[in-house]
Motif scaffolding. Structure first.
Motif, PDB file in Angstrom:
ATOM      1  N   ALA A  80       0.844  -1.217  -0.147  1.00 42.99           N
ATOM      2  CA  ALA A  80      -0.089   0.055  -0.074  1.00 42.99           C
ATOM      3  C   ALA A  80       0.755   1.344   0.170  1.00 42.99           C
ATOM      4  CB  ALA A  80      -0.870  -0.111   1.319  1.00 42.99           C
ATOM      5  N   ARG A  81       1.720   1.185   0.839  1.00 36.63           N
ATOM      6  CA  ARG A  81       2.621   2.657   0.971  1.00 36.63           C
ATOM      7  C   ARG A  81       3.507   2.582  -0.385  1.00 36.63           C
ATOM      8  NH1 ARG A  81       6.078   3.298   5.731  1.00 36.63           N
ATOM      9  NH2 ARG A  81       6.114   5.376   4.860  1.00 36.63           N
ATOM     10  N   VAL A  82       4.047   1.411  -0.801  1.00 35.89           N
ATOM     11  CA  VAL A  82       4.699   1.582  -2.452  1.00 35.89           C
ATOM     12  C   VAL A  82       3.922   1.977  -3.289  1.00 35.89           C
ATOM     13  CG1 VAL A  82       6.264   0.258  -3.876  1.00 35.89           C
ATOM     14  CG2 VAL A  82       6.233  -0.492  -1.616  1.00 35.89           C
ATOM     15  N   ARG A  89       1.575  10.229  -3.403  1.00 34.07           N
ATOM     16  CA  ARG A  89       0.843  10.558  -1.976  1.00 34.07           C
ATOM     17  C   ARG A  89       1.543  10.656  -0.881  1.00 34.07           C
ATOM     18  NH1 ARG A  89      -4.497  10.011  -3.955  1.00 34.07           N
ATOM     19  NH2 ARG A  89      -4.262  10.022  -6.384  1.00 34.07           N
ATOM     20  N   ALA A  90       1.095  11.569   0.026  1.00 30.57           N
ATOM     21  CA  ALA A  90       1.962  12.012   1.227  1.00 30.57           C
ATOM     22  C   ALA A  90       1.959  10.660   2.288  1.00 30.57           C
ATOM     23  CB  ALA A  90       0.966  12.668   2.166  1.00 30.57           C
ATOM     24  N   THR A  91       1.339   9.383   1.949  1.00 32.11           N
ATOM     25  CA  THR A  91       1.241   8.293   2.869  1.00 32.11           C
ATOM     26  C   THR A  91       2.255   7.184   2.149  1.00 32.11           C
ATOM     27  OG1 THR A  91      -0.311   7.463   1.657  1.00 32.11           O
ATOM     28  CG2 THR A  91      -0.918   8.245   3.726  1.00 32.11           C
ATOM     29  N   GLY A  92       2.996   7.597   1.150  1.00 30.71           N
ATOM     30  CA  GLY A  92       3.969   6.888   0.441  1.00 30.71           C
ATOM     31  C   GLY A  92       5.016   6.608   1.302  1.00 30.71           C
ATOM     32  N   VAL A 292      -3.474  -6.338  -2.888  1.00 30.51           N
ATOM     33  CA  VAL A 292      -3.280  -5.307  -3.953  1.00 30.51           C
ATOM     34  C   VAL A 292      -4.632  -4.566  -4.090  1.00 30.51           C
ATOM     35  CG1 VAL A 292      -2.988  -5.101  -6.385  1.00 30.51           C
ATOM     36  CG2 VAL A 292      -1.647  -6.695  -5.036  1.00 30.51           C
ATOM     37  N   ASP A 293      -5.750  -5.013  -3.932  1.00 34.58           N
ATOM     38  CA  ASP A 293      -7.210  -4.134  -3.819  1.00 34.58           C
ATOM     39  C   ASP A 293      -7.005  -3.195  -2.968  1.00 34.58           C
ATOM     40  OD1 ASP A 293      -8.295  -5.295  -6.154  1.00 34.58           O
ATOM     41  OD2 ASP A 293      -9.450  -6.735  -4.885  1.00 34.58           O
ATOM     42  N   ALA A 297      -6.794   0.993  -2.991  1.00 34.26           N
ATOM     43  CA  ALA A 297      -7.814   1.836  -2.410  1.00 34.26           C
ATOM     44  C   ALA A 297      -6.970   2.947  -1.479  1.00 34.26           C
ATOM     45  CB  ALA A 297      -8.674   1.065  -1.367  1.00 34.26           C
ATOM     46  N   PHE A 298      -5.940   2.144  -0.738  1.00 32.25           N
ATOM     47  CA  PHE A 298      -5.239   3.243   0.242  1.00 32.25           C
ATOM     48  C   PHE A 298      -4.394   4.263  -0.574  1.00 32.25           C
ATOM     49  CE2 PHE A 298      -0.989   4.199   2.235  1.00 32.25           C
ATOM     50  CZ  PHE A 298      -1.415   4.357   3.502  1.00 32.25           C
ATOM     51  N   ALA A 299      -3.834   3.940  -1.647  1.00 35.71           N
ATOM     52  CA  ALA A 299      -3.209   4.919  -2.617  1.00 35.71           C
ATOM     53  C   ALA A 299      -3.729   6.118  -3.092  1.00 35.71           C
ATOM     54  CB  ALA A 299      -2.154   4.302  -3.625  1.00 35.71           C
ATOM     55  N   LEU A 300      -4.915   5.644  -3.777  1.00 40.31           N
ATOM     56  CA  LEU A 300      -6.024   6.805  -4.116  1.00 40.31           C
ATOM     57  C   LEU A 300      -6.622   7.319  -3.353  1.00 40.31           C
ATOM     58  CD1 LEU A 300      -7.235   4.601  -7.576  1.00 40.31           C
ATOM     59  CD2 LEU A 300      -5.165   6.002  -7.243  1.00 40.31           C
ATOM     60  N   GLY A 301      -6.895   6.866  -2.273  1.00 33.66           N
ATOM     61  CA  GLY A 301      -7.606   7.620  -0.896  1.00 33.66           C
ATOM     62  C   GLY A 301      -6.642   8.451  -0.212  1.00 33.66           C
ATOM     63  N   SER A 302      -5.480   8.378  -0.307  1.00 29.71           N
ATOM     64  CA  SER A 302      -4.416   9.032   0.436  1.00 29.71           C
ATOM     65  C   SER A 302      -4.365  10.542  -0.172  1.00 29.71           C
ATOM     66  CB  SER A 302      -3.044   8.609   0.331  1.00 29.71           C
ATOM     67  OG  SER A 302      -3.202   7.290   1.068  1.00 29.71           O
TER      68      SER A 302
END
Length: 327
Positions: A80-82, A89-92, A292-293, A297-302
């Motif tokens: 998710a962070r990758v 995104r800031a959560t990367g 991966v789903d 979701a995490f990446a696009l929601g960050s």
């Protein structure tokens, strides 16, 4: 979720499957515009990352390349962070500042991917030297492609590693092409010959088979940890996708269809999947898909990074650059 060590057949399958699905979904996000600037996909090369990283301890370190998502994931990074890093995104992993070619996670021993071809070899040698000086028995791994073997900095790093008997494993992912330039048109002699010239053990292995890569890596890692110095492992693999997703639009034609079809016959996911019972494979596939789903979701929601902090984190000391630059 049933846990399996990464060096077991199930563990190796999970890693290659995770990398494959991560890359496929990342390419989809490039096409949708959520990952800006494109990526260098490593589909087809998953066995190298899985096999090498399965031979490492948690405190061992790696450096990677512009095609490095697989290495970072195989070393244990959170998908998710990758993916959030790829999407800026800031959560990367690096707060969205590193992007596809500069992912790093020091806590996991991922000292960073590097967009400069061959440059990570010197970083790896330096990390190994520092660890040896501190009395630590960790091993440092440098991943690089066939396009890096003629770069001076990599050869200098090999020389120092051999001269000082540093605990380094040099791993060449030979996928046959440096962007569009075939190995036969770029490399005089052999890739393993470069390692042999510095007096280090050097072998060529089937880089499409996770088990084979693991065996070669484990031997080299054990030798390095015991004080035997560096080794070079050339992994013969094949890149299924483009050098860069830009090719999807550019329509480059440097590989004919028969070659690509032949290269795809040695698929690391299929090879390793055949070693896993059907029920177990279905379970792993489902877990990977859910992972991966959730990552997407995490990446696009960050959130995207706040532009106000654009000049933060430029210096290790915490010093903040002055707006506007200047002397």
């Amino acid at each position: 979720m049933v846990a399996h060590a990464p060096d077991t057949d199930v563990g190796l399958y999970r890693t290659v499957r995770l990398i494959r699905r991560f890359e496929e979904r990342a390419v989809e996000l490039v096409r949708s515009g959520h990952v800006v600037g494109g990526i260098h996909p490593c589909t087809g090369q998953e066995a190298v990352a899985a096999g090498v990283c399965a031979a490492l301890r948690a405190d061992d370190v790696i450096t990677s390349t512009h095609r490095g998502h697989g290495h970072v994931l195989a070393k244990g990074a959170d998908p998710a962070r990758v993916l959030a890093e790829l999407a800026g995104r800031a959560t990367g992993l690096n707060r969205g500042r590193g992007g596809s070619m500069h992912a790093a996670d020091f806590a996991l021993g991922v000292l960073g991917a590097n967009a400069i071809v061959g440059a990570n070899g010197a970083i790896t040698a330096g990390a190994a030297w520092a660890a040896a000086r501190a009395g630590r028995d960790l091993v440092a791994v440098s991943f690089f492609g066939d396009g890096a073997v003629n770069q001076g900095v990599l050869l200098e790093a090999m020389n120092l590693a051999a001269l000082w008997r540093l605990p380094v494993l040099f791993v060449c992912e030979n996928n046959g092409y440096a962007t569009t330039l075939a190995v036969a048109d770029a490399v005089a002699g052999t890739i393993t010959g470069r390692g042999a010239a510095f007096g280090m053990p050097a072998v060529t292995v089937d880089g499409t088979d996770p088990r084979t890569v693991l065996a070669a890596a484990r031997e080299a890692v054990d030798r390095a940890r015991a004080g035997g110095g560096p080794s070079l492992v050339e992994c013969l693999t094949y890149r299924f996708d483009a050098h860069h997703t830009w090719e999807h639009r550019a329509g480059l034609r440097y590989r004919d269809e028969d070659e690509v079809r032949s290269g795809r016959e040695r698929d690391p996911v299929v090879i390793q999947g055949a070693r896993v019972p059907d029920g177990e494979r279905v379970r792993v596939d489902g877990e990977v898909e859910s992972t991966v789903d959730a990552a997407v979701a995490f990446a696009l929601g960050s959130p995207h990074p706040d532009p106000v902090g654009a000049l933060d984190h430029l210096y290790a000391t915490g010093t903040r650059a002055r707006p506007g630059g200047g002397g």
